[in-house]
Design a protein around this motif. Structure first.
Motif, PDB file in Angstrom:
ATOM      1  N   LEU A 122      75.916  16.960 -24.285  1.00 32.07           N
ATOM      2  CA  LEU A 122      75.447  18.287 -24.646  1.00 32.07           C
ATOM      3  C   LEU A 122      74.170  18.197 -25.481  1.00 32.07           C
ATOM      4  CD1 LEU A 122      75.864  21.340 -24.664  1.00 32.07           C
ATOM      5  CD2 LEU A 122      77.364  21.063 -26.656  1.00 32.07           C
ATOM      6  N   LEU A 123      74.115  17.200 -26.350  1.00 28.61           N
ATOM      7  CA  LEU A 123      72.912  17.006 -27.170  1.00 28.61           C
ATOM      8  C   LEU A 123      71.706  16.692 -26.297  1.00 28.61           C
ATOM      9  CD1 LEU A 123      71.648  16.674 -30.013  1.00 28.61           C
ATOM     10  CD2 LEU A 123      72.276  14.256 -29.881  1.00 28.61           C
ATOM     11  N   LEU A 124      71.879  15.838 -25.292  1.00 27.61           N
ATOM     12  CA  LEU A 124      70.775  15.506 -24.397  1.00 27.61           C
ATOM     13  C   LEU A 124      70.315  16.725 -23.612  1.00 27.61           C
ATOM     14  CD1 LEU A 124      71.911  12.033 -22.982  1.00 27.61           C
ATOM     15  CD2 LEU A 124      70.227  12.491 -24.765  1.00 27.61           C
ATOM     16  N   LEU A 125      71.271  17.522 -23.124  1.00 28.03           N
ATOM     17  CA  LEU A 125      70.917  18.736 -22.378  1.00 28.03           C
ATOM     18  C   LEU A 125      70.176  19.732 -23.270  1.00 28.03           C
ATOM     19  CD1 LEU A 125      74.159  19.300 -20.267  1.00 28.03           C
ATOM     20  CD2 LEU A 125      71.899  18.656 -19.403  1.00 28.03           C
ATOM     21  N   ALA A 126      70.680  19.909 -24.498  1.00 29.64           N
ATOM     22  CA  ALA A 126      70.036  20.841 -25.422  1.00 29.64           C
ATOM     23  C   ALA A 126      68.632  20.361 -25.792  1.00 29.64           C
ATOM     24  CB  ALA A 126      70.893  20.998 -26.682  1.00 29.64           C
ATOM     25  N   GLY A 127      68.506  19.056 -26.064  1.00 31.28           N
ATOM     26  CA  GLY A 127      67.196  18.512 -26.383  1.00 31.28           C
ATOM     27  C   GLY A 127      66.219  18.659 -25.229  1.00 31.28           C
ATOM     28  N   GLY A 128      66.679  18.397 -24.024  1.00 36.00           N
ATOM     29  CA  GLY A 128      65.822  18.561 -22.854  1.00 36.00           C
ATOM     30  C   GLY A 128      65.380  19.997 -22.668  1.00 36.00           C
ATOM     31  N   ALA A 129      66.307  20.940 -22.864  1.00 36.94           N
ATOM     32  CA  ALA A 129      65.975  22.359 -22.712  1.00 36.94           C
ATOM     33  C   ALA A 129      64.940  22.791 -23.758  1.00 36.94           C
ATOM     34  CB  ALA A 129      67.240  23.209 -22.838  1.00 36.94           C
TER      35      ALA A 129
ATOM     36  N   TRP B 269      59.565  24.412 -25.096  1.00 35.42           N
ATOM     37  CA  TRP B 269      58.408  24.271 -25.991  1.00 35.42           C
ATOM     38  C   TRP B 269      57.152  23.925 -25.192  1.00 35.42           C
ATOM     39  CZ3 TRP B 269      60.311  23.985 -31.321  1.00 35.42           C
ATOM     40  CH2 TRP B 269      59.303  24.173 -32.269  1.00 35.42           C
ATOM     41  N   GLY B 270      57.320  23.066 -24.170  1.00 35.25           N
ATOM     42  CA  GLY B 270      56.186  22.710 -23.324  1.00 35.25           C
ATOM     43  C   GLY B 270      55.654  23.906 -22.566  1.00 35.25           C
ATOM     44  N   LEU B 271      56.544  24.754 -22.048  1.00 35.15           N
ATOM     45  CA  LEU B 271      56.109  25.968 -21.349  1.00 35.15           C
ATOM     46  C   LEU B 271      55.382  26.908 -22.296  1.00 35.15           C
ATOM     47  CD1 LEU B 271      59.261  26.683 -19.139  1.00 35.15           C
ATOM     48  CD2 LEU B 271      56.987  25.990 -18.337  1.00 35.15           C
TER      49      LEU B 271
ATOM     50  N   MET C 299      58.717  15.474 -29.176  1.00 39.08           N
ATOM     51  CA  MET C 299      58.335  14.504 -28.158  1.00 39.08           C
ATOM     52  C   MET C 299      58.848  13.111 -28.492  1.00 39.08           C
ATOM     53  SD  MET C 299      56.887  14.431 -25.292  1.00 39.08           S
ATOM     54  CE  MET C 299      55.842  13.601 -24.109  1.00 39.08           C
ATOM     55  N   LEU C 300      59.079  12.860 -29.775  1.00 43.70           N
ATOM     56  CA  LEU C 300      59.569  11.544 -30.178  1.00 43.70           C
ATOM     57  C   LEU C 300      61.083  11.422 -30.075  1.00 43.70           C
ATOM     58  CD1 LEU C 300      56.640  11.425 -31.296  1.00 43.70           C
ATOM     59  CD2 LEU C 300      57.553  10.166 -33.245  1.00 43.70           C
ATOM     60  N   VAL C 301      61.768  12.563 -29.916  1.00 48.60           N
ATOM     61  CA  VAL C 301      63.233  12.556 -29.875  1.00 48.60           C
ATOM     62  C   VAL C 301      63.779  11.660 -28.762  1.00 48.60           C
ATOM     63  CG1 VAL C 301      65.257  13.986 -29.395  1.00 48.60           C
ATOM     64  CG2 VAL C 301      63.556  14.745 -31.055  1.00 48.60           C
ATOM     65  N   PRO C 302      63.259  11.740 -27.508  1.00 46.56           N
ATOM     66  CA  PRO C 302      63.825  10.873 -26.462  1.00 46.56           C
ATOM     67  C   PRO C 302      63.664   9.388 -26.749  1.00 46.56           C
ATOM     68  CG  PRO C 302      62.509  12.637 -25.491  1.00 46.56           C
ATOM     69  CD  PRO C 302      62.244  12.667 -26.969  1.00 46.56           C
ATOM     70  N   ILE C 303      62.706   9.024 -27.623  1.00 48.66           N
ATOM     71  CA  ILE C 303      62.497   7.614 -27.957  1.00 48.66           C
ATOM     72  C   ILE C 303      63.363   7.192 -29.126  1.00 48.66           C
ATOM     73  CG2 ILE C 303      60.780   5.888 -28.623  1.00 48.66           C
ATOM     74  CD1 ILE C 303      58.649   7.780 -27.449  1.00 48.66           C
ATOM     75  N   ILE C 304      63.364   8.021 -30.192  1.00 46.16           N
ATOM     76  CA  ILE C 304      64.034   7.632 -31.434  1.00 46.16           C
ATOM     77  C   ILE C 304      65.543   7.859 -31.369  1.00 46.16           C
ATOM     78  CG2 ILE C 304      64.154   8.101 -33.919  1.00 46.16           C
ATOM     79  CD1 ILE C 304      61.246   8.779 -33.901  1.00 46.16           C
ATOM     80  N   LEU C 305      65.981   8.899 -30.662  1.00 45.08           N
ATOM     81  CA  LEU C 305      67.409   9.223 -30.625  1.00 45.08           C
ATOM     82  C   LEU C 305      68.268   8.057 -30.144  1.00 45.08           C
ATOM     83  CD1 LEU C 305      69.489  11.466 -31.123  1.00 45.08           C
ATOM     84  CD2 LEU C 305      69.152  12.193 -28.751  1.00 45.08           C
ATOM     85  N   PRO C 306      67.924   7.387 -29.032  1.00 42.30           N
ATOM     86  CA  PRO C 306      68.758   6.245 -28.623  1.00 42.30           C
ATOM     87  C   PRO C 306      68.697   5.078 -29.595  1.00 42.30           C
ATOM     88  CG  PRO C 306      67.402   7.035 -26.800  1.00 42.30           C
ATOM     89  CD  PRO C 306      66.873   7.684 -28.041  1.00 42.30           C
TER      90      PRO C 306
ATOM     91  N   ALA D 132      59.096  15.165 -20.334  1.00 45.95           N
ATOM     92  CA  ALA D 132      60.030  14.443 -21.210  1.00 45.95           C
ATOM     93  C   ALA D 132      61.350  15.179 -21.321  1.00 45.95           C
ATOM     94  CB  ALA D 132      59.406  14.255 -22.590  1.00 45.95           C
ATOM     95  N   GLY D 133      61.300  16.521 -21.388  1.00 45.26           N
ATOM     96  CA  GLY D 133      62.527  17.307 -21.454  1.00 45.26           C
ATOM     97  C   GLY D 133      63.372  17.159 -20.203  1.00 45.26           C
ATOM     98  N   ALA D 134      62.709  17.161 -19.061  1.00 43.64           N
ATOM     99  CA  ALA D 134      63.439  17.004 -17.794  1.00 43.64           C
ATOM    100  C   ALA D 134      64.096  15.625 -17.718  1.00 43.64           C
ATOM    101  CB  ALA D 134      62.483  17.200 -16.618  1.00 43.64           C
ATOM    102  N   ILE D 135      63.380  14.586 -18.161  1.00 42.36           N
ATOM    103  CA  ILE D 135      63.945  13.228 -18.153  1.00 42.36           C
ATOM    104  C   ILE D 135      65.123  13.110 -19.113  1.00 42.36           C
ATOM    105  CG2 ILE D 135      63.455  10.818 -18.722  1.00 42.36           C
ATOM    106  CD1 ILE D 135      60.580  11.325 -17.740  1.00 42.36           C
ATOM    107  N   LEU D 136      64.952  13.703 -20.316  1.00 42.65           N
ATOM    108  CA  LEU D 136      66.029  13.633 -21.314  1.00 42.65           C
ATOM    109  C   LEU D 136      67.284  14.336 -20.807  1.00 42.65           C
ATOM    110  CD1 LEU D 136      66.719  12.721 -24.197  1.00 42.65           C
ATOM    111  CD2 LEU D 136      65.967  14.964 -24.989  1.00 42.65           C
ATOM    112  N   ALA D 137      67.125  15.523 -20.198  1.00 44.51           N
ATOM    113  CA  ALA D 137      68.280  16.270 -19.706  1.00 44.51           C
ATOM    114  C   ALA D 137      68.968  15.553 -18.552  1.00 44.51           C
ATOM    115  CB  ALA D 137      67.840  17.669 -19.270  1.00 44.51           C
TER     116      ALA D 137
END
Length: 211
Positions: A76-83, A88-90, A128-135, A204-209
């Motif tokens: 759920l966290l990954l989906l929320a982060g991706g969304a 934000w990008g849009l 933008m750093l979340v997908p890198i730092i979170l894991p 990045a959001g699409a990849i994270l989700a």
């Protein structure tokens, strides 16, 4: 993913380079202040508040996501982060700088740091750093994620690497523009990095989700 793997650190450095090249992230303001006050020293001194404001924004956003990770299921966290990243990008792609914070050339260092914090937050720099730092900073099982051992030092190290590369880039660009190039080249040869950044956030959001 383990902190010893090189690619997360290279990605953090690469994003720092990209942020540093983007005039909206600070070097153009530093050059403007130097020209307004007719001092190269002012350009150099402006780099500190700009880097500090950016680093605080990035650290705050990433820390918030890590905190949510303690309460939410990892998927759920990954989906929320991706969304959030896609949204934000849009927003950045469509709205851009409309409504961006305005701080004049007479501002002090505190005002400059505040401006940098607001601009980094508005651009979703920390997101933008979340997908890198979170894991790197969390581990997970069947339920909610939890912080990995040494998560706080890892977070600080990640923000430091990113901010150091950004500061170096902004310093090199701003002093080069101030002394030799001038800001006129922005009208002739500069691409819209905000548009590129917005598309990068969406990707990045699409990849994270989808992870």
């Amino acid at each position: 993913m383990t902190p010893s793997e090189p690619w997360p650190w290279l990605a953090l450095a690469g994003l720092g380079l990209f942020h540093g090249l983007n005039p909206a992230m600070g070097w153009l303001f530093a050059v403007g202040l130097g020209m307004h006050r007719r001092s190269a020293k002012v350009v150099a001194l402006a780099l500190g508040p700009i880097a500090l404001g950016h680093a605080v924004s990035v650290a705050l956003f990433v820390a918030l996501f890590l905190a949510f990770g303690l309460m939410l299921d990892h998927r759920l966290l990954l989906l929320a982060g991706g969304a959030v990243l896609v949204g934000w990008g849009l927003w950045l792609t469509i709205v851009g700088h409309r409504g961006a914070p305005r701080i004049g050339m007479r501002t002090g260092w505190l005002g400059l740091g505040l401006w940098s914090f607001l601009m980094a937050s508005a651009h979703g720099a920390g997101l933008m750093l979340v997908p890198i730092i979170l894991p790197m900073c969390s581990s997970h099982g069947p339920g909610a994620a939890h912080l990995a051992p040494g998560a706080a030092p890892l977070l600080l190290a990640a923000v430091a690497v990113h901010s150091a590369v950004m500061l170096t880039t902004i310093g090199a660009v701003s002093l080069t523009v101030y002394h030799w190039v001038g800001v006129g080249f922005l009208r002739r040869a500069w691409i819209n990095l905000d548009r590129v950044w917005g598309l990068a956030l969406i990707g990045a959001g699409a990849i994270l989700a989808a992870t």
